[in-house]
Write a protein that holds these residues in place. Structure first.
Motif, PDB file in Angstrom:
ATOM      1  N   VAL A 136      13.482 -54.977 -96.193  1.00 42.42           N
ATOM      2  CA  VAL A 136      12.049 -54.689 -96.037  1.00 42.42           C
ATOM      3  C   VAL A 136      11.257 -55.275 -97.202  1.00 42.42           C
ATOM      4  CG1 VAL A 136      10.330 -52.825 -95.998  1.00 42.42           C
ATOM      5  CG2 VAL A 136      12.377 -52.680 -94.560  1.00 42.42           C
ATOM      6  N   ARG A 137      11.756 -55.112 -98.414  1.00 41.66           N
ATOM      7  CA  ARG A 137      11.050 -55.688 -99.565  1.00 41.66           C
ATOM      8  C   ARG A 137      11.033 -57.208 -99.486  1.00 41.66           C
ATOM      9  NH1 ARG A 137       9.745 -53.032-104.311  1.00 41.66           N
ATOM     10  NH2 ARG A 137       8.727 -55.023-104.756  1.00 41.66           N
ATOM     11  N   GLN A 139      10.957 -58.951 -96.707  1.00 39.30           N
ATOM     12  CA  GLN A 139       9.919 -59.241 -95.715  1.00 39.30           C
ATOM     13  C   GLN A 139       8.540 -59.161 -96.356  1.00 39.30           C
ATOM     14  OE1 GLN A 139      10.795 -56.158 -92.850  1.00 39.30           O
ATOM     15  NE2 GLN A 139      11.715 -57.618 -91.411  1.00 39.30           N
ATOM     16  N   GLN A 140       8.290 -58.088 -97.085  1.00 42.45           N
ATOM     17  CA  GLN A 140       6.969 -57.885 -97.698  1.00 42.45           C
ATOM     18  C   GLN A 140       6.621 -58.995 -98.681  1.00 42.45           C
ATOM     19  OE1 GLN A 140       7.628 -54.002 -99.381  1.00 42.45           O
ATOM     20  NE2 GLN A 140       7.015 -52.933 -97.509  1.00 42.45           N
ATOM     21  N   GLU A 141       7.561 -59.335 -99.538  1.00 45.01           N
ATOM     22  CA  GLU A 141       7.288 -60.323-100.586  1.00 45.01           C
ATOM     23  C   GLU A 141       7.184 -61.735-100.027  1.00 45.01           C
ATOM     24  OE1 GLU A 141       6.376 -59.490-103.627  1.00 45.01           O
ATOM     25  OE2 GLU A 141       6.673 -57.385-103.103  1.00 45.01           O
ATOM     26  N   ARG A 144       3.783 -62.720 -98.297  1.00 45.30           N
ATOM     27  CA  ARG A 144       2.583 -62.903 -99.139  1.00 45.30           C
ATOM     28  C   ARG A 144       2.197 -64.355 -99.237  1.00 45.30           C
ATOM     29  NH1 ARG A 144       2.598 -58.592-103.956  1.00 45.30           N
ATOM     30  NH2 ARG A 144       3.257 -56.857-102.708  1.00 45.30           N
TER      31      ARG A 144
END
Length: 144
Positions: A136-137, A139-141, A144
């Motif tokens: 998940v992290r 994906q988030q990063e 961006r």
């Protein structure tokens, strides 16, 4: 033994992330993880991530940047902190390497390119808390 940081790589190509399946023969379990591990004396965090990735995958990588950092607040694992570096393969050919620590207890079983954005393709092992949070992290990063 508790170590300060696990230095690991997020290798992302063609919308896929590289994951490794580890098998623990002592406990009779398997689990997925990013390539990486602990520092050896005199290594920087980035150098440890590069070395561990090569040992486990036979890929030579270049660290592009620190992608994210997670604290191990529950202290359920060996490390206090997880440092995840975005890395690009620059040599080598993907194959199963070795697990340096506890070779009779742990072994790498599989390297797999996993579609990062399509969770419908993920197997149940990717939803275990330790790796799910990393995915998940990532994906988030990367979004961006």
């Amino acid at each position: 033994m508790e170590r300060f940081a696990r230095c690991q790589t997020v290798i992302f190509q063609n919308d896929h992330i590289l994951l490794l399946r580890h098998v623990n023969f002592t406990r009779g379990t398997s689990y997925w993880w990013l390539p990486g591990g602990g520092q050896e004396e005199g290594e920087s965090f980035e150098q440890a991530a590069v070395r561990e990735t090569r040992e486990e995958t036979n890929l030579i990588v270049r660290v592009d940047r620190l992608l994210f950092e997670l604290e191990n607040l529950e202290r359920k694992h060996h490390y206090q902190k997880y440092l995840s570096f975005l890395a690009t393969p620059i040599g080598g050919e993907l194959s199963i390497g070795f697990e340096g620590e506890e070779p009779n207890a742990n072994r790498l079983q599989e390297a797999r390119w996993v579609p990062l954005w399509d969770e419908s393709t993920w197997e149940s092992g990717f939803y275990e808390p330790h790796i799910y949070e990393m995915l998940v992290r990532s994906q988030q990063e990367l979004a961006r």
